[in-house]
Scaffold this motif. Structure first.
Motif, PDB file in Angstrom:
ATOM      1  N   MET A 112      -1.294  -4.632  20.096  1.00 30.00           N
ATOM      2  CA  MET A 112      -0.243  -4.870  19.101  1.00 30.00           C
ATOM      3  C   MET A 112       0.393  -3.558  18.665  1.00 30.00           C
ATOM      4  N   TYR A 113      -0.435  -2.557  18.390  1.00 25.89           N
ATOM      5  CA  TYR A 113       0.100  -1.290  17.913  1.00 25.89           C
ATOM      6  C   TYR A 113       0.826  -0.519  19.009  1.00 25.89           C
ATOM      7  N   LEU A 114       0.459  -0.744  20.267  1.00 24.79           N
ATOM      8  CA  LEU A 114       1.167  -0.068  21.352  1.00 24.79           C
ATOM      9  C   LEU A 114       2.587  -0.598  21.519  1.00 24.79           C
ATOM     10  N   LEU A 115       2.893  -1.723  20.888  1.00 23.38           N
ATOM     11  CA  LEU A 115       4.280  -2.184  20.883  1.00 23.38           C
ATOM     12  C   LEU A 115       5.168  -1.242  20.074  1.00 23.38           C
ATOM     13  N   GLU A 116       4.582  -0.571  19.074  1.00 22.29           N
ATOM     14  CA  GLU A 116       5.401   0.172  18.118  1.00 22.29           C
ATOM     15  C   GLU A 116       6.074   1.401  18.724  1.00 22.29           C
ATOM     16  N   PRO A 117       5.357   2.251  19.496  1.00 23.45           N
ATOM     17  CA  PRO A 117       6.081   3.377  20.100  1.00 23.45           C
ATOM     18  C   PRO A 117       7.187   2.927  21.047  1.00 23.45           C
ATOM     19  N   ASP A 118       7.039   1.726  21.627  1.00 20.74           N
ATOM     20  CA  ASP A 118       8.066   1.207  22.532  1.00 20.74           C
ATOM     21  C   ASP A 118       9.199   0.517  21.782  1.00 20.74           C
ATOM     22  N   ASN A 119       8.972   0.203  20.516  1.00 18.50           N
ATOM     23  CA  ASN A 119       9.960  -0.536  19.730  1.00 18.50           C
ATOM     24  C   ASN A 119      10.616   0.403  18.729  1.00 18.50           C
ATOM     25  N   ARG A 120      11.288   1.430  19.244  1.00 18.13           N
ATOM     26  CA  ARG A 120      11.885   2.434  18.370  1.00 18.13           C
ATOM     27  C   ARG A 120      13.039   1.875  17.552  1.00 18.13           C
ATOM     28  N   GLN A 157      -1.752  -8.127   8.264  1.00 18.65           N
ATOM     29  CA  GLN A 157      -0.923  -8.063   7.060  1.00 18.65           C
ATOM     30  C   GLN A 157       0.073  -6.918   7.159  1.00 18.65           C
ATOM     31  N   THR A 158      -0.378  -5.770   7.646  1.00 19.81           N
ATOM     32  CA  THR A 158       0.521  -4.633   7.825  1.00 19.81           C
ATOM     33  C   THR A 158       1.653  -4.988   8.774  1.00 19.81           C
ATOM     34  N   LYS A 159       1.316  -5.684   9.849  1.00 22.25           N
ATOM     35  CA  LYS A 159       2.344  -6.105  10.803  1.00 22.25           C
ATOM     36  C   LYS A 159       3.344  -7.050  10.146  1.00 22.25           C
ATOM     37  N   ASN A 160       2.840  -7.976   9.358  1.00 20.30           N
ATOM     38  CA  ASN A 160       3.707  -8.993   8.778  1.00 20.30           C
ATOM     39  C   ASN A 160       4.657  -8.419   7.734  1.00 20.30           C
ATOM     40  N   TYR A 161       4.352  -7.221   7.197  1.00 21.01           N
ATOM     41  CA  TYR A 161       5.226  -6.586   6.231  1.00 21.01           C
ATOM     42  C   TYR A 161       6.305  -5.746   6.907  1.00 21.01           C
ATOM     43  N   SER A 162       6.235  -5.579   8.214  1.00 23.32           N
ATOM     44  CA  SER A 162       7.263  -4.800   8.901  1.00 23.32           C
ATOM     45  C   SER A 162       8.130  -5.755   9.708  1.00 23.32           C
ATOM     46  N   CYS A 163       8.571  -5.349  10.886  1.00 25.78           N
ATOM     47  CA  CYS A 163       9.507  -6.188  11.634  1.00 25.78           C
ATOM     48  C   CYS A 163       8.787  -7.153  12.569  1.00 25.78           C
ATOM     49  N   TYR A 164       7.518  -7.427  12.293  1.00 20.70           N
ATOM     50  CA  TYR A 164       6.751  -8.357  13.114  1.00 20.70           C
ATOM     51  C   TYR A 164       6.413  -9.595  12.290  1.00 20.70           C
ATOM     52  N   ASN A 165       6.558 -10.749  12.902  1.00 21.68           N
ATOM     53  CA  ASN A 165       6.284 -12.027  12.256  1.00 21.68           C
ATOM     54  C   ASN A 165       5.019 -12.604  12.880  1.00 21.68           C
ATOM     55  N   VAL A 166       3.966 -12.780  12.071  1.00 20.38           N
ATOM     56  CA  VAL A 166       2.668 -13.200  12.583  1.00 20.38           C
ATOM     57  C   VAL A 166       2.558 -14.719  12.585  1.00 20.38           C
ATOM     58  N   LEU A 167       2.150 -15.265  13.712  1.00 22.68           N
ATOM     59  CA  LEU A 167       1.867 -16.688  13.875  1.00 22.68           C
ATOM     60  C   LEU A 167       0.384 -16.829  14.209  1.00 22.68           C
ATOM     61  N   LEU A 168      -0.222 -17.940  13.790  1.00 23.15           N
ATOM     62  CA  LEU A 168      -1.652 -18.123  14.004  1.00 23.15           C
ATOM     63  C   LEU A 168      -1.957 -19.482  14.615  1.00 23.15           C
ATOM     64  N   ALA A 169      -3.045 -19.528  15.377  1.00 24.53           N
ATOM     65  CA  ALA A 169      -3.681 -20.789  15.757  1.00 24.53           C
ATOM     66  C   ALA A 169      -5.034 -20.826  15.065  1.00 24.53           C
TER      67      ALA A 169
END
Length: 387
Positions: free
Chosen positions: A281-289, A319-331
């Motif tokens: 998940m966090y490796l998406l961030e350097p690629d998502n400039r 939670q940190t992801k959901n406060y930025s430009c990522y929308n968290v979905l769960l099963a």
């Protein structure tokens, strides 16, 4: 592989103080000064920021060193330390990281992989090697310091013309801050900006990346599951591209089917799979400039384990992801109880059997579907779920 070195950029020092303790409190000032001195000798002229990772009984007292006290094992410290580096990589732009850690071969920690991923994305990662630790476990392209208390340098030379320039880096940081303000949901709430329609539209058409623990939620027909999960996302209003990362145990073989945008990851233990999910998940961030909105669907059990020895901080990072430009979905498991779910997360959630059958999310999800779905059909039994 090209190793990038940024002489005018900031350097973030992430220090495991349990594996690299100081003999007495009086050494902290010497250590702090020696790190600065060693970096300057190697040509690094930017600011230096420190963060130490210890346990409840071990911390450092220094005005310029922030200490995070963690309960648990080396796994817990390394997990938090490495995820902190990945998080900082988005905030700091191209820059330098110094890792003062042991455990290159620590079970369930992907230290070598993370460093190589950072280097491939243009970051410079320096390692501090303990004097008593065998160095044959370390890839040869990593820089090394034997003992910062003795102010030894790595012997690495700084290539000319790779500092990036202070003005350019300052501009990049300012641009990143502005983009983060524009994308951050929490900031928008504080500013009372009514961007809800824009956010919903962006999330509807955004890519959805699925992180699926196949051990926690097995299926008998992966081809049908691949089709049904896309139907379930469409039913909730998410119509962007879907890619799936499926994590399985070492004792299993990946399915033979070749599926588009489907990646299988072998990770043995439960904590190893959760750590690997967070890393990916966090490796998406350097690629998502550009801070492009992205949906992250998480399919795993026991996000808040009772055993601190294996605590990955999974809920905190979601939670940190959901406060930025990522929308968290769960099963969630079919026997879930909403009051036991992370109460401070906003999420769209499916029961596992409904997700497998291509069904609709829960009516009591904290975030309703971006587009109100039509009335759901009669309940369908999931034929591919494993009880």
């Amino acid at each position: 592989m090209t190793i990038y070195i940024y002489t005018d950029a900031d350097t973030h020092v992430l220090w495991d103080i349990v594996d690299f303790p100081l003999s007495d409190e009086g050494e902290i000032d010497l250590f702090y000064d020696n790190v600065h001195s060693a970096l300057k000798k190697e040509g690094y002229r930017g600011e230096v920021y420190f963060k130490a990772f210890g346990n409840p009984s071990q911390m450092v007292m220094h005005d310029y060193i922030l200490t995070l006290r963690l309960s648990g094992s080396r796994f817990v410290r390394l997990n938090h330390l490495l995820l902190e580096m990945l998080c900082l990589s988005r905030q700091s732009g191209k820059g330098n990281f110094m890792l003062i850690v042991k455990g290159m071969a620590e079970k369930d920690i992907e230290l070598v992989r993370i460093i190589k991923e950072m280097q491939q994305r243009g970051f410079n990662v320096l390692l501090v090697v303990h004097a008593e630790e065998a160095t044959d476990a370390y890839p040869p392209e990593f820089a090394r310091w034997k003992d910062l208390l003795q102010e030894e340098s790595s012997g690495t030379t700084i290539p000319e013309g790779e500092d990036g320039g202070k003005l350019t880096q300052t501009y990049e940081k300012l641009l990143m801050m502005l983009l983060q303000v524009a994308c951050n949901k929490w900031t928008r709430r504080l500013l009372n900006l009514d961007w809800s329609s824009i956010v919903r539209h962006e999330e509807i058409d955004a890519e959805t990346v699925v992180y699926w623990d196949m051990e926690d939620f097995p299926v008998t027909d992966i081809v049908s599951f691949n089709e049904n999960i896309r139907s379930a996302l469409g039913n909730a209003g998410y119509h962007g591209q879907v890619s799936i990362r499926a994590y399985y145990g070492d004792h299993k073989n990946p399915p033979d089917e070749e599926l588009a945008r489907f990646t299988f990851v072998s990770r043995g233990s439960k904590r190893g799979r959760m750590h690997s999910m967070l890393v990916d998940m966090y490796l998406l961030e350097p690629d998502n400039r550009s801070f492009t909105p992205t949906n992250l669907m998480v399919i795993t059990k026991d996000m808040t384990p009772a055993d601190d020895e294996d605590d990955t901080g999974f809920v905190y990072h979601l939670q940190t992801k959901n406060y930025s430009c990522y929308n968290v979905l769960l099963a969630v498991p079919d026997d879930y109880q909403l009051e036991k779910m992370p109460f401070d997360l906003t999420f769209t959630a499916w029961l596992w059997s409904d997700l497998c059958a291509g069904g609709y999310p829960l009516d009591d999800s904290l975030v309703q579907a971006p587009r109100p779905p039509p009335p759901p059909p009669p309940p369908r039994n999931c034929s591919i779920c494993v009880e």
